[in-house]
Design a protein around this motif. Sequence first.
Motif, PDB file in Angstrom:
ATOM      1  N   PRO A 113      44.880  40.062  47.184  1.00 45.55           N
ATOM      2  CA  PRO A 113      45.896  41.108  47.024  1.00 45.55           C
ATOM      3  C   PRO A 113      45.329  42.516  46.885  1.00 45.55           C
ATOM      4  O   PRO A 113      45.939  43.475  47.349  1.00 45.55           O
ATOM      5  N   ARG A 119      49.947  39.201  42.076  1.00 48.10           N
ATOM      6  CA  ARG A 119      48.881  38.273  42.477  1.00 48.10           C
ATOM      7  C   ARG A 119      47.517  38.770  42.008  1.00 48.10           C
ATOM      8  O   ARG A 119      46.654  37.976  41.618  1.00 48.10           O
ATOM      9  N   ASP A 148      47.230  37.950  38.380  1.00 46.41           N
ATOM     10  CA  ASP A 148      46.996  36.510  38.217  1.00 46.41           C
ATOM     11  C   ASP A 148      45.528  36.173  38.445  1.00 46.41           C
ATOM     12  O   ASP A 148      44.924  35.417  37.670  1.00 46.41           O
TER      13      ASP A 148
END
Length: 217
Positions: A90, A149, A152
């Motif tokens: 990302p 993302r 994460d």
Amino acid sequence: MKKEKSIYKVNPKTGDKKQLFIDATICALAEYGYKGTTVRKIAEIAKVAPGLLTHYYSGKEVLIAESYKYLSHKFLELFRERVAEHRDNPLEALNIFFLKTFERENMDPRLLRIWLSFWSLTLLRKDLGHIHRETYHNYIEAIEGMLDRAYDLAGRQEDAERVRRQAIGINALLDGLWLEWCLNPETFSREEGLRIVYDFVESATGLVMDKDFSRLD
């Protein structure tokens, strides 16, 4: 990904007359702006008689509205393609988004004339506001997704509202820098603009971007 055709070119020999007239309208707006774009000028660029053009579209405003829809969706789809290519990374997807914003083709005063024309028409025709709302929502949603993302992968959890504010801020910063540079390229260089974006993103998110300025064309 295949190279897209320039938005500043038309193919008078195409069999798709509606697309021909949209392409010609975009070229007219790029060169002459909203006021200087007329049905006659669009027909001249398309190399057809004005009567043929008005057979498909009733007038200048309708053509500009259709061109607005076409170009907004075209740019959005290109953006989605670029993001999808780096879905597993990302931060690289964000990086590509930033680099593409500051590439030479996008930092073109002709593109500013096109968008100013679209925005002017939107102010005159409130029914076109949905085009802006739809594309804006999709950009913000995509940036939110990239940030989520990235967090994460960094082992962090962030409040959804905070991520949304960050996405809105990133989008607004890119728009503002692009607009200022098109109005006055001497204000800052494209590399400086990119550095400003990196500084903002890293400060706001704590994420570390890959700042490779050699990739800026």
